[in-house]
Design a protein around this motif. Structure first.
Motif, PDB file in Angstrom:
ATOM      1  N   GLN A 118       0.811  -1.227   0.000  1.00 16.81           N
ATOM      2  CA  GLN A 118       0.000   0.000   0.000  1.00 16.81           C
ATOM      3  C   GLN A 118       0.838   1.268   0.000  1.00 16.81           C
ATOM      4  OE1 GLN A 118      -3.018  -0.164   3.056  1.00 16.81           O
ATOM      5  NE2 GLN A 118      -3.546  -2.275   2.548  1.00 16.81           N
ATOM      6  N   TYR A 119       2.145   1.130   0.339  1.00 13.81           N
ATOM      7  CA  TYR A 119       3.021   2.289   0.414  1.00 13.81           C
ATOM      8  C   TYR A 119       4.059   2.337  -0.713  1.00 13.81           C
ATOM      9  CZ  TYR A 119       1.093   2.588   5.135  1.00 13.81           C
ATOM     10  OH  TYR A 119       0.245   2.683   6.193  1.00 13.81           O
ATOM     11  N   ALA A 120       4.275   1.207  -1.395  1.00 13.59           N
ATOM     12  CA  ALA A 120       5.400   1.116  -2.330  1.00 13.59           C
ATOM     13  C   ALA A 120       5.249   2.028  -3.548  1.00 13.59           C
ATOM     14  CB  ALA A 120       5.589  -0.338  -2.780  1.00 13.59           C
ATOM     15  N   TRP A 121       4.016   2.351  -3.923  1.00 14.10           N
ATOM     16  CA  TRP A 121       3.807   3.132  -5.151  1.00 14.10           C
ATOM     17  C   TRP A 121       4.468   4.506  -5.099  1.00 14.10           C
ATOM     18  CZ3 TRP A 121       0.106   7.402  -5.564  1.00 14.10           C
ATOM     19  CH2 TRP A 121      -0.441   7.767  -4.323  1.00 14.10           C
ATOM     20  N   LYS A 122       4.758   5.010  -3.894  1.00 10.96           N
ATOM     21  CA  LYS A 122       5.378   6.330  -3.806  1.00 10.96           C
ATOM     22  C   LYS A 122       6.887   6.261  -3.566  1.00 10.96           C
ATOM     23  CE  LYS A 122       2.381  10.144  -3.113  1.00 10.96           C
ATOM     24  NZ  LYS A 122       2.061  11.323  -2.268  1.00 10.96           N
ATOM     25  N   LEU A 123       7.451   5.063  -3.564  1.00  9.63           N
ATOM     26  CA  LEU A 123       8.885   4.940  -3.269  1.00  9.63           C
ATOM     27  C   LEU A 123       9.776   5.687  -4.272  1.00  9.63           C
ATOM     28  CD1 LEU A 123       9.420   1.294  -1.907  1.00  9.63           C
ATOM     29  CD2 LEU A 123       9.186   3.443  -0.645  1.00  9.63           C
ATOM     30  N   PRO A 124       9.448   5.721  -5.592  1.00 10.80           N
ATOM     31  CA  PRO A 124      10.288   6.514  -6.504  1.00 10.80           C
ATOM     32  C   PRO A 124      10.368   7.986  -6.072  1.00 10.80           C
ATOM     33  CG  PRO A 124       8.887   5.027  -7.766  1.00 10.80           C
ATOM     34  CD  PRO A 124       8.436   4.931  -6.336  1.00 10.80           C
ATOM     35  N   GLU A 125       9.263   8.517  -5.573  1.00  7.65           N
ATOM     36  CA  GLU A 125       9.278   9.906  -5.080  1.00  7.65           C
ATOM     37  C   GLU A 125      10.108  10.035  -3.813  1.00  7.65           C
ATOM     38  OE1 GLU A 125       5.514  12.170  -4.931  1.00  7.65           O
ATOM     39  OE2 GLU A 125       4.642  10.549  -6.126  1.00  7.65           O
ATOM     40  N   VAL A 126       9.960   9.054  -2.923  1.00  8.61           N
ATOM     41  CA  VAL A 126      10.755   9.064  -1.682  1.00  8.61           C
ATOM     42  C   VAL A 126      12.237   9.011  -2.026  1.00  8.61           C
ATOM     43  CG1 VAL A 126      11.295   7.785   0.440  1.00  8.61           C
ATOM     44  CG2 VAL A 126       8.910   7.949  -0.345  1.00  8.61           C
ATOM     45  N   LYS A 127      12.561   8.180  -3.035  1.00  7.50           N
ATOM     46  CA  LYS A 127      13.954   8.052  -3.488  1.00  7.50           C
ATOM     47  C   LYS A 127      14.504   9.426  -3.907  1.00  7.50           C
ATOM     48  CE  LYS A 127      16.631   5.199  -6.775  1.00  7.50           C
ATOM     49  NZ  LYS A 127      17.137   5.926  -7.937  1.00  7.50           N
ATOM     50  N   SER A 128      13.732  10.157  -4.694  1.00  5.78           N
ATOM     51  CA  SER A 128      14.176  11.492  -5.142  1.00  5.78           C
ATOM     52  C   SER A 128      14.476  12.408  -3.968  1.00  5.78           C
ATOM     53  CB  SER A 128      13.099  12.153  -6.004  1.00  5.78           C
ATOM     54  OG  SER A 128      12.893  11.402  -7.153  1.00  5.78           O
ATOM     55  N   VAL A 129      13.546  12.416  -3.019  1.00  4.61           N
ATOM     56  CA  VAL A 129      13.727  13.280  -1.844  1.00  4.61           C
ATOM     57  C   VAL A 129      15.034  12.935  -1.130  1.00  4.61           C
ATOM     58  CG1 VAL A 129      12.800  13.876   0.439  1.00  4.61           C
ATOM     59  CG2 VAL A 129      11.254  13.656  -1.521  1.00  4.61           C
ATOM     60  N   LEU A 130      15.265  11.670  -0.943  1.00  6.35           N
ATOM     61  CA  LEU A 130      16.465  11.241  -0.211  1.00  6.35           C
ATOM     62  C   LEU A 130      17.736  11.514  -1.031  1.00  6.35           C
ATOM     63  CD1 LEU A 130      15.140   7.898   1.333  1.00  6.35           C
ATOM     64  CD2 LEU A 130      15.615  10.023   2.564  1.00  6.35           C
ATOM     65  N   GLU A 131      17.664  11.312  -2.326  1.00  7.16           N
ATOM     66  CA  GLU A 131      18.829  11.559  -3.186  1.00  7.16           C
ATOM     67  C   GLU A 131      19.220  13.032  -3.188  1.00  7.16           C
ATOM     68  OE1 GLU A 131      18.741   7.835  -6.365  1.00  7.16           O
ATOM     69  OE2 GLU A 131      17.635   9.665  -6.833  1.00  7.16           O
ATOM     70  N   LYS A 132      18.193  13.874  -3.187  1.00 11.39           N
ATOM     71  CA  LYS A 132      18.475  15.329  -3.134  1.00 11.39           C
ATOM     72  C   LYS A 132      19.241  15.682  -1.871  1.00 11.39           C
ATOM     73  CE  LYS A 132      14.854  17.144  -6.051  1.00 11.39           C
ATOM     74  NZ  LYS A 132      13.411  17.011  -5.960  1.00 11.39           N
ATOM     75  N   ARG A 133      19.032  14.865  -0.825  1.00 13.26           N
ATOM     76  CA  ARG A 133      19.720  15.119   0.445  1.00 13.26           C
ATOM     77  C   ARG A 133      21.096  14.443   0.479  1.00 13.26           C
ATOM     78  NH1 ARG A 133      16.194  13.166   5.038  1.00 13.26           N
ATOM     79  NH2 ARG A 133      17.896  14.087   6.233  1.00 13.26           N
ATOM     80  N   GLY A 134      21.506  13.846  -0.634  1.00 17.93           N
ATOM     81  CA  GLY A 134      22.850  13.289  -0.708  1.00 17.93           C
ATOM     82  C   GLY A 134      22.962  11.804  -0.404  1.00 17.93           C
ATOM     83  N   TYR A 135      21.827  11.159  -0.144  1.00 13.28           N
ATOM     84  CA  TYR A 135      21.878   9.712   0.104  1.00 13.28           C
ATOM     85  C   TYR A 135      22.016   8.963  -1.217  1.00 13.28           C
ATOM     86  CZ  TYR A 135      20.311  10.379   4.937  1.00 13.28           C
ATOM     87  OH  TYR A 135      20.224  10.741   6.246  1.00 13.28           O
ATOM     88  N   GLU A 136      22.698   7.848  -1.135  1.00 16.48           N
ATOM     89  CA  GLU A 136      22.702   6.933  -2.279  1.00 16.48           C
ATOM     90  C   GLU A 136      21.542   5.966  -2.032  1.00 16.48           C
ATOM     91  OE1 GLU A 136      25.830   3.701  -3.765  1.00 16.48           O
ATOM     92  OE2 GLU A 136      26.745   5.617  -3.185  1.00 16.48           O
ATOM     93  N   VAL A 137      20.595   5.878  -2.962  1.00 13.46           N
ATOM     94  CA  VAL A 137      19.376   5.104  -2.687  1.00 13.46           C
ATOM     95  C   VAL A 137      19.213   3.938  -3.667  1.00 13.46           C
ATOM     96  CG1 VAL A 137      16.868   5.179  -2.409  1.00 13.46           C
ATOM     97  CG2 VAL A 137      18.259   7.154  -1.739  1.00 13.46           C
ATOM     98  N   GLU A 138      19.016   2.767  -3.085  1.00 12.50           N
ATOM     99  CA  GLU A 138      18.790   1.555  -3.886  1.00 12.50           C
ATOM    100  C   GLU A 138      17.282   1.265  -3.879  1.00 12.50           C
ATOM    101  OE1 GLU A 138      22.025  -1.645  -3.115  1.00 12.50           O
ATOM    102  OE2 GLU A 138      20.117  -2.564  -2.588  1.00 12.50           O
ATOM    103  N   LEU A 139      16.685   1.132  -5.064  1.00  9.86           N
ATOM    104  CA  LEU A 139      15.248   0.808  -5.147  1.00  9.86           C
ATOM    105  C   LEU A 139      15.125  -0.241  -6.243  1.00  9.86           C
ATOM    106  CD1 LEU A 139      12.289   1.330  -4.419  1.00  9.86           C
ATOM    107  CD2 LEU A 139      12.293   3.261  -5.998  1.00  9.86           C
ATOM    108  N   LYS A 140      15.019  -1.516  -5.802  1.00  7.65           N
ATOM    109  CA  LYS A 140      15.186  -2.595  -6.781  1.00  7.65           C
ATOM    110  C   LYS A 140      13.917  -3.426  -6.994  1.00  7.65           C
ATOM    111  CE  LYS A 140      18.949  -4.796  -5.430  1.00  7.65           C
ATOM    112  NZ  LYS A 140      20.205  -5.569  -5.537  1.00  7.65           N
TER     113      LYS A 140
END
Lengths: 319, 319
Positions: A118-140
């Motif tokens: 129910q929450y996974a559909w927004k993970l690409p957006e969450v990834k962007s937010v975290l990447e902007k903050r300098g995190y390296e994000v794995e979404l596989k």
């Protein structure tokens, strides 16, 4: 406030395409209170409706008996495991604010991102937010059982397979999935719940202690039985037969028990000192307080048989 | 002391005849504690065994899923309803002393003799005892659903159809069957239990009062649903559709709910004010205290709809 999305209108063209007249509706228990309203929606469009009243624990648990009686089965709130022509999966999403991830502090700099359906559909957006903050994000992408990027199930953590991230961030409610993720990866796992905005690091010591107690208790019991599920996506008969054979080689006799819904009420009729559960792993992990006897996973039974060491404790998965 | 008879040896030639290697074992909940011992018996003869763990309420409730996995299914303790090549019915009889019937005093001189399955096999002997005492005794064959002379089921009283006897004598335990017999025949019904040697005349006033209360409560409810069973011998979908149609004609909307095991746990997920049960009638009659909402029989729903008068109260039967 997270909003829930259930789009029934979008189902109508799909029903028309399949020339459906009779439809079945299957919902998880937590949504069954909506069944009347959903049935009325489709009845007002001229469809005959039958509601599946049985418990429903996931897309592993398709109501194939109801499917025999209707043209199309609408299975709500789970991502597809089995793609069948006459089954339409109707998603049920929780909407939440990805801005919340601007305040989350994780010390590791590379993160694997996971969530329940129910929450996974927004993970690409969450990834962007975290990447902007300098995190390296794995979404596989995981095995075929999980359809969305980063999606985990109680029985499937394949999106974390060979993860190179230093830590894992789970988005969703409940503790079950992140505990599974921690046992699976042996890495630091954080959990953020968009509903109550709670953020925490997940610990598994208590969980593993309870599992160890269950195994010890089962070791002391004289006789056990292996449960095999009738459910289309939980049936692991060959695994059960394999475990029975391994047990027999070690002079341990176990019976096979075939079951649909597993509950304290059905198991209390038997005298076995423990059960080995080859059905949904959550039954072993989540419902431990409900049962008077241990319900072991296949891996835990291997430990009982001396075929697996405590260091090799693994979470049970259905791939 | 009544003795119980379960003859497993007699099954062996039947298994051989069918060239069975894998066998399934299905028992009512009250006998499941014996499953280990029964499985061991057949395993010691070289058979692979899978036990049905699901609840089992009668021969109406054959485990057809298990039948798919095995060569032969042994169904214990119920008389056949469906004669299937790969299903062997293994009787489980209660032995009792027919001499007990020498002391029973029934004022009516002609008696219809009935019993539940475990007791019916001795009814011809009981008949002789009573006839020697000058009673006129009726011991009849019913519909195809009941195999033994005088046998009744919770859903079948056809052995009493057109009975000319003045009174009915039920042999067995529990009150459910004789209450059904009294509603069915509207005659005096006596009950003798060979276990505790209790003899009594059966009253139905309290039973009918509770049923009337259930119907009134359902009348006050806004919305109900009709339950249809998935079980091979309890499935009455066309009856359910017919009831739904009748309700609609009277501007009463009801949904259809498809279910295997019916329990308070599955029904409590729904918000309906009452349910109409087209599955096993015992669910409506016996388990009334377990449910927070009324569970009506089809006949009682007809009363709710104004299609049947209270004088025409009939026990629900599956023929």
């Amino acid at each position: 406030m997270p909003r829930r999305k259930l789009d029934l209108e979008s189902v109508l063209p799909e029903l028309e395409k399949r020339n459906a007249k009779k439809i079945g509706i299957q919902l998880p228990d937590g949504l069954k209170y909506k069944s009347e309203q959903i049935a009325e929606f489709f009845e007002s469009k001229g469809y005959e409706v039958i509601i599946s009243g049985s418990h429903c624990y996931g897309a592993c648990d398709l109501d194939l008996e109801l499917l025999k009686e209707v043209d199309v089965l609408l299975h709500l709130a789970h991502t597809p495991i089995f793609e069948l022509e006459r089954v339409i999966y109707v998603p049920y999403y929780v909407d939440y604010d990805v801005e919340d991830f601007e305040d989350i502090e994780i010390e590791e700099r590379s993160i694997a991102l996971i969530a329940s359906a129910q929450y996974a559909w927004k993970l690409p957006e969450v990834k962007s937010v975290l990447e902007k903050r300098g995190y390296e994000v794995e979404l596989k992408r995981g095995s075929n059982r999980v359809k969305m990027l980063g999606q985990v199930l109680g029985c499937n953590y394949t999106v974390l397979r060979n993860s190179k991230a230093e830590a894992v961030l789970f988005v969703g409610d409940g503790l079950f999935h992140p505990i599974g993720a921690k046992i699976y990866t042996k890495k630091k796992v954080y959990r953020f719940c968009p509903l109550d905005k709670e953020f925490e690091e997940v610990k598994v010591d208590d969980f593993l202690k309870r599992r160890y107690l269950s195994i010890s208790k089962a070791m002391a019991a004289e006789r056990g039985a292996i449960i095999v599920s009738k459910k289309i996506g939980q049936k692991r008969l060959s695994l059960a037969l394999d475990l029975k054979r391994k047990a027999k080689e070690r002079s341990k006799e176990v019976e096979l028990i075939y079951l649909d819904d597993i509950s304290p009420q059905v198991l209390e009729n038997f005298l076995y000192g423990y059960f080995v559960n080859t059905a949904c792993p959550r039954i072993s992990y989540d419902d431990i307080e409900l049962y008077s006897v241990p319900i072991l996973t296949p891996q835990e039974f291997e430990m009982l048989l001396g075929l697996r060491s405590w260091e090799d404790y693994e979470v049970d998965e259905i791939l």
